[in-house]
Design a protein around this motif. Structure first.
Motif: not given
Length: 121
Positions: A7-12
């Motif tokens: 978990s913890g992925g995303g757009l940055v």
């Protein structure tokens, strides 16, 4: 059997930070090391960080790929049965699907399902 959930992925944005977590369940006593890998489109999956998990404390020997050394930190939390990857100073070239893998005392390793990290420039 061992199961892993990332978990913890995303757009940055470039220069930003993300923290990935990999939660282990099942026969966790058979895990002797954990690693984070990543795979960008059209590229081979690469190992970026490992930590040993045989000790009875959160301490573990770590190792990093040159591409992430000094920016990423792998750590373990025994109380939560998780291994984390703190990613700082992210670059667009860090964009990839990130996977954790458990190395077991016996048998093949176990992979998580992956989490996407996208770094915009």
């Amino acid at each position: 059997q061992v199961q892993l959930v990332e978990s913890g992925g995303g757009l940055v944005q470039a220069g930003g930070s993300l923290r990935l977590s990999c939660a282990a369940s099942g026969s966790i006593f058979s895990i002797n090391a954990m690693g984070w890998y990543r795979q960008a489109p059209g590229k081979q999956r690469e190992l970026i960080a490992t930590i040993t998990t045989t000790g009875r404390t959160n301490y573990g020997r770590t190792n990093y790929a040159d591409s992430v050394k000094g920016r990423f930190t792998i750590s373990r939390d025994m109380a939560k049965n998780t291994v984390n990857l703190q990613m700082n100073s992210l670059k667009p070239e860090d964009t990839a699907a990130y996977y954790c893998k458990a190395t077991l005392d016996y048998g093949p390793g176990v992979w998580g399902q992956g989490t996407q990290v996208t770094v915009s420039s």
